[in-house]
Design an enzyme around this catalytic site. Structure first.
Site, mmCIF file in Angstrom:
data_model
loop_
_atom_site.group_PDB
_atom_site.id
_atom_site.type_symbol
_atom_site.label_atom_id
_atom_site.label_comp_id
_atom_site.label_asym_id
_atom_site.label_seq_id
_atom_site.Cartn_x
_atom_site.Cartn_y
_atom_site.Cartn_z
ATOM 1 N N GLY A 720 0.828 -1.191 0.000
ATOM 2 C CA GLY A 720 0.000 0.000 0.000
ATOM 3 C C GLY A 720 0.863 1.241 0.000
ATOM 4 O O GLY A 720 2.096 1.193 -0.120
ATOM 5 N N PHE A 722 1.531 3.333 2.434
ATOM 6 C CA PHE A 722 2.327 3.568 3.624
ATOM 7 C C PHE A 722 3.081 2.336 4.107
ATOM 8 O O PHE A 722 3.893 2.424 5.022
ATOM 9 C CB PHE A 722 1.436 4.055 4.779
ATOM 10 C CG PHE A 722 0.774 5.377 4.517
ATOM 11 C CD1 PHE A 722 1.371 6.321 3.697
ATOM 12 C CD2 PHE A 722 -0.448 5.666 5.089
ATOM 13 C CE1 PHE A 722 0.765 7.545 3.455
ATOM 14 C CE2 PHE A 722 -1.070 6.882 4.853
ATOM 15 C CZ PHE A 722 -0.458 7.834 4.032
ATOM 16 N N ASP A 851 -11.683 4.598 5.945
ATOM 17 C CA ASP A 851 -11.190 3.956 4.720
ATOM 18 C C ASP A 851 -11.706 2.530 4.582
ATOM 19 O O ASP A 851 -10.932 1.599 4.320
ATOM 20 C CB ASP A 851 -9.658 3.955 4.707
ATOM 21 C CG ASP A 851 -9.091 3.755 3.296
ATOM 22 O OD1 ASP A 851 -9.838 3.968 2.332
ATOM 23 O OD2 ASP A 851 -7.906 3.404 3.175
#
Length: 1022
Positions: A720, A722, A851
């Site tokens: 992803g 991060f 999210d």
């Protein structure tokens, strides 16, 4: 001419008494009237008919004896010139039995009427001998088998009625000879084989009723030859195709009914000019599209217009002023609406329709304000429904003029302001649904003065004040839903005295206080009770044992205390029980093992002791007990500590041991605290973030390097913005874990790490990913290194199950999974809803996830869903700098529209993401799919398809999975049809939940409690 008597007793089925009667009657006839040469045949036939009747509740056949001539018997009419039976009328006599085949000997019979009895068996083929027959009425009996082809000999028939029987098969081609038919009624049977094209031969036909069969096929164009036709009914016949254009040429037509089929196409613009004599037009439950023709305005005799459950679009522009006989208008469950300023002006033209009794406009896309003219509608109006539209503004006070109104449904709109007091004038009101709007002000007390009220819902509004005690005057109330408002004060004891309540009492998500009164025992018939998310206190009264019909009980998120009372063992019908987030103490009662529970939530209380092992406790996926730190034992999956072994020594010795342990524990704690204080004073204070991370450190960089095989590509299971996620084994025997390694070089990664740590240290829920420990260290080059270590989820994330051909699979390199079944999808959605509800409502500090999307939903070995990735999460209340987002928070397609406009982050934002997720699980379409452009989005895509075209947009592999399951189960065609009907019902309900969650306006979205309730209901359909 000589007359010869037939031998007595040759007619099958005669009793000895009848034989003796016939013998004497034959002798008397020979002496009495030698000129009557053939009426003896009628006499014998009538006696045979009598002998086949086994029940005569009205004693009609008592008159069929030797004391009078058969022409004087009840139900028998003879000709004037000759004593022969011409009419046999046995209608509505309560007869049971069969019809003797000797009825075919009544050769002068012109009218046979057996309707409204209980005759069984087949229709005698001998009826074909009655060549003089003009009327045959066998309606409303229990005849079975096929229609005999011999009836084609009755060519003089003009009325032929076989309705409401158990007849089957294909109508024989020979019946085409009945060219003199004026009325043909075959409804409510089991006829198959399509609508015969030879019906077009019956050119004198005025009435054709064939509703509620299984004919199938399409409507033949030959029916356009029936120029005298006034009535045509083909409803509920599995028909498809279009209505032949030839039918619109039948200018004599008064009634046209093809409801509840799969007929498609649009209505001709000139239908009202081509069929000017229409009185009933009924086509609900089909697949018609296009606009509603304005030309209906020309049908001045129209009394019923039912276009419901289709896919009509556009503006309602009929001029109703010219329709004075109109009493029913059904336009519900379509996609009507144009967003034009005068959208609702059609109501103005209805003022002249003085006979109106029923108006239904539910589930459309009507937008605008209800005009004040609604108060000038017919005083005869009984039903008025506008639910599921986009109507805004206030409710006109003139609504109180509709004094005969029995049903008012205006729920699921955007109405605001106070509820007008004039609603109290509706003294005949039985059903009042105003839920899911924006009504404000104090609770309308005048509603308690509606004496006939059966169901009342004002849920999901912004009402304030106390619940008025006068609701207790509604003595017939079956269901009451006031949930999700701002109501305060205690619950009036009068509500608990309403013994009529049997459907639901839902007062959840308000600010109600006080204890539950013992009068709760009066709710003996109640099935659902939801008082969750209030400020209720005290113990559960033992009187709850009187609620013996309860199936759903939710007392969660209150301040109830004490032990769970044993009196609840009387709730034998309970299915779902939620006592979470209270202050209950003591052990989990053993009687819960014996209840037939499908869901049990005892989480976040003060319960202690051993967890039971029987009943619902055998399936840990159906129970929730986290947050009770004194519990032990239970099944391994609960991961609770083992219960301490109880010694057999005396109670005195045990007490001494407990005291010693307590003292030792106290000393240990004191020493630890003293050490912590000393070191805290001695060492310099680091920044808060570093302190927190160091406190969580448990694993070194070297251990993680070894566990992931030096971060090998083979161990990479996700990536992803991060972080990267690897699977690995920290130490031999520890099992596989998931290791989330932060990309600290990416802006925002460190903040995401801190937020996730903060969130996960405070939450415990079976549907939330579980953090094992963390690592905050330096790598071998001296660079900062941070990682989070989670339980490994062997079934990956939901994304790879929904879209197994995505690029993610190429990156990860794993085998493609099988597709999820519908049941699995609903279960996953339910798991996510429970997690979301916990974050929003049951955490000590409420959390917004921000999210929710498929890649952030993980699946364990049992396919139980767990929500992960809290890097964007926010804690409520938001800090001042967080109240307005500086950019889009979340993921495009899943983030609610208000976030993109800089709106405040709210729980409703998560609800929106969940709704999109649910629609994606149904359709297989991502919200960013290429088909969504030029203003079309996933929400609208599903909305347009509801209800009749929804199955066309369901993910094809999902339907094929269902077909394979049915094939494997070897179900017959009839059961398969029922299963597909149940499936379609489930899909529509799922879609409605997804749509209600993903509405554009945040306050209109469904709340998490309702989501869970709806999903559990849908799961129950399986």
């Amino acid at each position: 001419m000589a007359w010869h008597a037939a031998p007595v007793g040759v007619i099958y089925g005669l009793s000895q008494e009848d034989k003796e009667f016939l013998a004497s009657e034959t002798a008397s006839l020979l002496l009495w009237s030698p000129t009557l040469t053939t009426n003896h045949t009628d006499h014998l036939a009538l006696l045979a008919i009598k002998s086949s009747i086994i029940h005569d509740s009205q004693h009609v056949l008592d008159s069929w004896n030797t004391s009078s001539h058969f022409c004087q018997w009840q139900g028998v009419t003879c000709g004037r010139r000759h004593p022969r039976v011409t009419i046999l009328n046995l209608a509505s006599r309560g007869f049971a039995g069969s019809v003797s085949p000797h009825i075919g000997n009544l050769s002068f019979l012109r009218v046979l009427n057996l309707q409204d009895n209980t005759f069984k068996g087949v229709i005698p083929p001998q009826l074909g001998n009655l060549f003089r027959l003009q009327q045959l009425n066998l309606d409303n009996n229990s005849f079975e088998g096929e229609v005999p082809a011999s009836l084609s000999n009755c060519t003089r028939l003009n009325i032929f009625r076989l309705g409401t029987n158990n007849l089957i098969g294909k109508l024989p081609q020979e019946l085409s000879a009945l060219v003199n038919l004026v009325e043909l009624v075959i409804h409510k049977n089991g006829f198959t084989g399509g609508i015969p094209s030879f019906f077009g031969n019956f050119t004198s036909l005025k009435k054709l009723s064939a509703t509620r069969n299984s004919l199938g096929g399409s409507i033949p164009h030959t029916l356009g030859q029936l120029y005298h036709l006034q009535f045509i009914g083909f409803g509920s016949n599995n028909l498809y195709g279009t209505i032949p254009g030839s039918l619109y040429n039948l200018t004599s037509l008064k009634v046209l009914g093809v409801e509840n089929n799969s007929i498609s196409g649009s209505l001709p613009k000139d239908i009202g000019l081509e069929l000017p004599n229409l009185e009933y037009f009924q086509i609900w439950g089909n697949k018609f599209t296009g606009n509603i023709p304005f030309s209906f305005s020309n049908c001045s005799n129209l009394s019923k217009l039912d276009l419901a459950n289709n896919s009509f679009t556009g503006k309602i522009n009929i001029d109703f002023r010219n329709l004075p006989n109109l009493w029913y208008v059904g336009l519900h469950f379509n996609s009507l609406g144009s967003s034009e300023p005068d959208e609702m002006s059609f109501i103005d033209s209805m003022v002249n329709c003085s006979k109106l009794k029923q108006l239904q406009f539910d589930i459309n896309q009507l937008t605008g304000v209800l005009p004040s003219s609604i108060g000038n509608l017919s005083s005869q109006l009984r039903i008025l429904t506008f639910s599921g539209n986009f109507i805004y503004g206030t409710l006109p006070s003139g609504i109180g003029n509709l004094v005969k109104l029995e049903q008012l449904f205006i729920n699921y709109n955007q109405l605001s302001g106070i509820v007008p007091s004039e609603v109290g004038n509706l003294q005949n009101l039985k059903y009042l649904y105003m839920n899911y709007n924006f009504f404000t002000g104090n609770f309308p007390k005048f509603i308690g003065n509606l004496p006939l009220l059966l169901e009342l819902s004002l849920a999901n509004n912004r009402l304030e004040g106390h619940i008025p005690p006068n609701l207790g005057k509604c003595k017939g109330l079956l269901g009451l839903d006031l949930s999700v408002n701002n109501l305060t004060g205690p619950i009036p004891v009068e509500l608990f005295q309403l013994s009529s309540l049997s459907i639901t009492l839902n007062l959840s998500q308000n600010y109600l206080v006080g204890p539950l009164p013992p009068e709760i025992e009066k709710l003996k018939s109640l099935q659902e009770l939801d008082l969750s998310h209030n400020g209720l206190v005290g113990p559960i009264p033992n009187a709850i044992s009187g609620c013996t019909s309860l199936e759903y009980l939710n007392l969660g998120a209150n301040s109830f205390q004490g032990q769970i009372p044993s009196s609840m063992s009387a709730l034998r019908g309970i299915n779902d029980l939620n006592l979470s987030s209270n202050n209950f103490s003591g052990q989990i009662p053993k009687f819960l093992e014996k209840l037939n529970l499908s869901s049990l939530d005892l989480s976040f209380n003060n319960l202690d002791g051993e967890v039971p092992l029987e009943g619902i406790f055998k399936n840990v996926s159906f129970i929730s007990i986290q947050g009770n730190y004194g519990l032990c034992g239970g099944f391994h999956e609960l991961r609770l500590p083992k219960c301490a072994q109880v010694s057999n020594t005396s109670s005195g010795t045990s007490r001494v041991i407990l005291i010693v342990i307590s003292i030792c524990s106290f000393l240990v704690v004191a020493m630890v605290l003293s050490s912590l204080i000393y070191w805290k004073r001695k060492k310099p204070q680091p920044a808060p973030e570093v302190t927190y991370v160091q406190a969580l450190s448990r694993v070194s960089y070297g251990s993680i390097l070894r566990a992931t095989n030096e971060f090998s590509q083979q161990n990479l299971i996700g990536t992803g913005a991060f972080s990267d996620v690897y699977k690995g084994i920290l130490e031999p025997g520890d099992g596989v874990v998931a290791i989330k390694v932060l990309k600290l070089g990416n802006q925002g990664a460190l903040k995401s790490f801190m937020v996730e740590c903060e969130a996960l240290k405070n939450i415990r829920h079976r549907n939330l990913v579980k953090i094992i420990t963390s690592c905050s260290s330096v790598d071998f080059q001296g660079n900062d290194f941070k990682a989070l270590i989670y339980e490994f989820m062997p079934n990956g994330n939901l994304e790879r199950w929904l879209h197994p051909s995505s690029e993610q699979e190429v990156v990860i390199g794993e085998a493609l999974p099988q597709r999820l079944t519908l049941h699995q999808r609903v279960t996953v959605a339910t798991n996510v809803a429970h997690a979301m509800h916990y974050l929003h409502q049951e955490c000590e500090v409420p959390i917004i996830h921000c999210d929710l999307k498929p890649s952030n939903i993980l699946l364990d070995s049992d396919m139980v869903a767990q929500v992960s990735d809290f890097g964007l999460a926010k804690f409520l209340p938001l800090k001042p700098h967080e109240s307005i987002s500086t950019g889009l928070r979340g993921t495009i397609g899943y983030a609610p529209p208000e976030y993109g406009l800089g709106g405040e982050m709210t729980k409703e934002g998560d609800i929106y993401s969940f709704g999109i997720l649910l629609l994606e699980m149904i359709t297989g379409k991502k919200p960013t799919d290429d088909i969504f452009h030029e203003g079309l989005n996933l929400h609208d895509y599903v909305m347009i398809a509801l209800p009749h075209r929804l199955m066309e947009i369901i993910e094809p592999t999902l339907l094929s999975t269902i077909e394979e399951e049915m094939e494997g189960a070897n179900v017959n065609h009839e059961d398969e049809a029922r299963q597909w009907e149940r499936l379609e019902e489930s899909m529509i309900l799922l879609a409605k939940v997804g749509l209600a969650c993903s509405l554009e306006f945040p306050k209109g979205r469904m709340n998490s409690s309702k989501i869970i309730q709806e999903l559990h209901h849908i799961n129950g359909l399986f």
